[in-house]
Design an enzyme around this catalytic site. Structure first.
Site, mmCIF file in Angstrom:
data_model
loop_
_atom_site.group_PDB
_atom_site.id
_atom_site.type_symbol
_atom_site.label_atom_id
_atom_site.label_comp_id
_atom_site.label_asym_id
_atom_site.label_seq_id
_atom_site.Cartn_x
_atom_site.Cartn_y
_atom_site.Cartn_z
ATOM 1 N N LYS A 95 0.828 -1.204 0.000
ATOM 2 C CA LYS A 95 0.000 0.000 0.000
ATOM 3 C C LYS A 95 0.869 1.264 0.000
ATOM 4 O O LYS A 95 2.076 1.196 0.283
ATOM 5 C CB LYS A 95 -0.940 -0.051 1.220
ATOM 6 C CG LYS A 95 -1.917 -1.246 1.161
ATOM 7 C CD LYS A 95 -2.939 -1.208 2.298
ATOM 8 C CE LYS A 95 -3.898 -2.395 2.176
ATOM 9 N NZ LYS A 95 -5.013 -2.324 3.149
ATOM 10 N N TYR A 135 -11.469 -3.408 -4.693
ATOM 11 C CA TYR A 135 -12.241 -3.384 -3.452
ATOM 12 C C TYR A 135 -13.753 -3.493 -3.680
ATOM 13 O O TYR A 135 -14.530 -3.162 -2.776
ATOM 14 C CB TYR A 135 -11.880 -2.143 -2.636
ATOM 15 C CG TYR A 135 -10.511 -2.283 -1.976
ATOM 16 C CD1 TYR A 135 -10.224 -3.370 -1.150
ATOM 17 C CD2 TYR A 135 -9.503 -1.349 -2.191
ATOM 18 C CE1 TYR A 135 -8.986 -3.527 -0.556
ATOM 19 C CE2 TYR A 135 -8.255 -1.491 -1.597
ATOM 20 C CZ TYR A 135 -8.008 -2.579 -0.776
ATOM 21 O OH TYR A 135 -6.777 -2.729 -0.184
ATOM 22 N N PHE A 172 -15.975 1.795 5.817
ATOM 23 C CA PHE A 172 -14.595 2.216 5.606
ATOM 24 C C PHE A 172 -14.224 2.339 4.123
ATOM 25 O O PHE A 172 -13.092 2.694 3.794
ATOM 26 C CB PHE A 172 -13.635 1.240 6.302
ATOM 27 C CG PHE A 172 -13.768 -0.199 5.850
ATOM 28 C CD1 PHE A 172 -13.107 -0.655 4.726
ATOM 29 C CD2 PHE A 172 -14.571 -1.091 6.559
ATOM 30 C CE1 PHE A 172 -13.229 -1.976 4.309
ATOM 31 C CE2 PHE A 172 -14.693 -2.423 6.151
ATOM 32 C CZ PHE A 172 -14.019 -2.861 5.024
ATOM 33 N N ARG A 205 -0.800 -14.911 3.714
ATOM 34 C CA ARG A 205 -1.688 -14.335 4.737
ATOM 35 C C ARG A 205 -1.076 -14.502 6.138
ATOM 36 O O ARG A 205 -1.200 -13.633 6.986
ATOM 37 C CB ARG A 205 -3.074 -15.014 4.704
ATOM 38 C CG ARG A 205 -3.852 -14.799 3.413
ATOM 39 C CD ARG A 205 -4.563 -13.484 3.320
ATOM 40 N NE ARG A 205 -5.612 -13.318 4.282
ATOM 41 C CZ ARG A 205 -6.424 -12.262 4.316
ATOM 42 N NH1 ARG A 205 -6.277 -11.281 3.433
ATOM 43 N NH2 ARG A 205 -7.347 -12.145 5.233
ATOM 44 N N THR A 248 -5.802 -8.564 9.753
ATOM 45 C CA THR A 248 -6.199 -7.274 9.163
ATOM 46 C C THR A 248 -5.986 -6.117 10.135
ATOM 47 O O THR A 248 -5.461 -5.069 9.761
ATOM 48 C CB THR A 248 -7.691 -7.330 8.745
ATOM 49 O OG1 THR A 248 -7.893 -8.468 7.913
ATOM 50 C CG2 THR A 248 -8.106 -6.069 8.013
ATOM 51 N N ARG A 254 2.335 -6.980 9.478
ATOM 52 C CA ARG A 254 1.466 -6.010 10.163
ATOM 53 C C ARG A 254 1.780 -5.949 11.659
ATOM 54 O O ARG A 254 1.722 -4.883 12.267
ATOM 55 C CB ARG A 254 0.000 -6.377 9.925
ATOM 56 C CG ARG A 254 -0.469 -6.049 8.506
ATOM 57 C CD ARG A 254 -1.785 -6.714 8.204
ATOM 58 N NE ARG A 254 -2.383 -6.302 6.943
ATOM 59 C CZ ARG A 254 -3.391 -6.942 6.362
ATOM 60 N NH1 ARG A 254 -3.907 -8.015 6.931
ATOM 61 N NH2 ARG A 254 -3.889 -6.505 5.214
ATOM 62 N N ASN A 261 -2.843 -0.581 6.957
ATOM 63 C CA ASN A 261 -2.166 -1.800 7.423
ATOM 64 C C ASN A 261 -1.109 -2.327 6.444
ATOM 65 O O ASN A 261 -0.802 -3.514 6.428
ATOM 66 C CB ASN A 261 -3.196 -2.873 7.801
ATOM 67 C CG ASN A 261 -4.097 -3.241 6.641
ATOM 68 O OD1 ASN A 261 -3.878 -2.798 5.520
ATOM 69 N ND2 ASN A 261 -5.100 -4.041 6.897
ATOM 70 N N HIS A 312 -1.832 -5.554 1.130
ATOM 71 C CA HIS A 312 -3.008 -6.344 0.773
ATOM 72 C C HIS A 312 -2.542 -7.706 0.287
ATOM 73 O O HIS A 312 -1.564 -7.788 -0.448
ATOM 74 C CB HIS A 312 -3.784 -5.647 -0.356
ATOM 75 C CG HIS A 312 -4.787 -6.551 -1.002
ATOM 76 N ND1 HIS A 312 -6.042 -6.739 -0.488
ATOM 77 C CD2 HIS A 312 -4.690 -7.372 -2.077
ATOM 78 C CE1 HIS A 312 -6.684 -7.629 -1.232
ATOM 79 N NE2 HIS A 312 -5.887 -8.021 -2.203
ATOM 80 N N GLU A 333 -8.135 -10.596 -8.632
ATOM 81 C CA GLU A 333 -7.327 -9.418 -8.317
ATOM 82 C C GLU A 333 -6.106 -9.291 -9.230
ATOM 83 O O GLU A 333 -5.800 -8.214 -9.722
ATOM 84 C CB GLU A 333 -6.895 -9.477 -6.844
ATOM 85 C CG GLU A 333 -8.080 -9.282 -5.897
ATOM 86 C CD GLU A 333 -7.760 -9.658 -4.453
ATOM 87 O OE1 GLU A 333 -6.608 -10.016 -4.153
ATOM 88 O OE2 GLU A 333 -8.683 -9.584 -3.618
#
Ligand code: IDP
Length: 147
Positions: A9, A49, A57, A85, A91, A102, A112, A115, A126
């Site tokens: 991000k 998204y 959010f 993950r 998250t 994270r 965070n 993704h 994606e």
């Protein structure tokens, strides 16, 4: 062999964490097969998204994701969706275990840092927003025999 899709991000880029994060995938033996530095368009962001459209959010998230350049990545390894993950962590950074990306570097849910796809179906959906099939590079890692 499974593939997953990851985005570093805008705050990961601004904080100079590209190398730190890529290192964690590489040292685990995960192969990078797609890599792009880009500024997301509104269309790409809305597609990514889409499952969150209408959530409280959503607007803040889209605005944040379009606020700077990102790194889009396709990773390949056995069971890579679950593995990535696990490396990324929960998250909410408050719930992310120590030792995860994270858990070590993130503070808030929206920002965070990273993704990562959560299912085979989402990974395919994606990565197709950002990569064509011929932009995914096929090669062997030297370490492949040893992981
Ligand atoms: P994930 O990124 O861990 O897969 P998702 O539930 O798919 O989490 O949510 C996508 C992104 O939306 C999260 O990474 C986070 O930035 C943001 N998000 C999710 N839930 C919240 C929330 O309750 N408040 C603010 N942002 C959220």
């Amino acid at each position: 062999m499974e593939r997953t899709f990851v985005i570093l991000k805008p705050n990961a880029v601004r904080r100079g964490l590209i190398g730190e994060i890529l290192k964690r995938f590489e040292q685990r033996g995960i192969k990078i097969v797609g890599l792009k530095f880009l500024w997301m368009t509104k269309e790409q962001c809305e597609k990514l998204y889409e499952p969150h459209l209408g959530k409280p959010f959503y607007n803040e998230l889209v605005e944040f994701m379009m606020g700077g350049p990102v790194v889009a990545i396709v990773l390949e390894a056995p069971r890579v969706i679950e593995m990535v993950r696990h490396i990324v962590g929960a998250t909410d950074p408050l719930k992310a275990e120590a030792g995860t990306i994270r858990g070590e570097f993130a503070l808030t849910v929206t920002k965070n840092l990273i993704h990562a796809s959560d299912s085979l179906e989402n990974a395919q959906r994606e990565m197709s927003i950002f990569f064509t099939e011929d932009e995914i590079i096929n090669y062997n890692l030297d370490i492949q025999e040893d992981i």
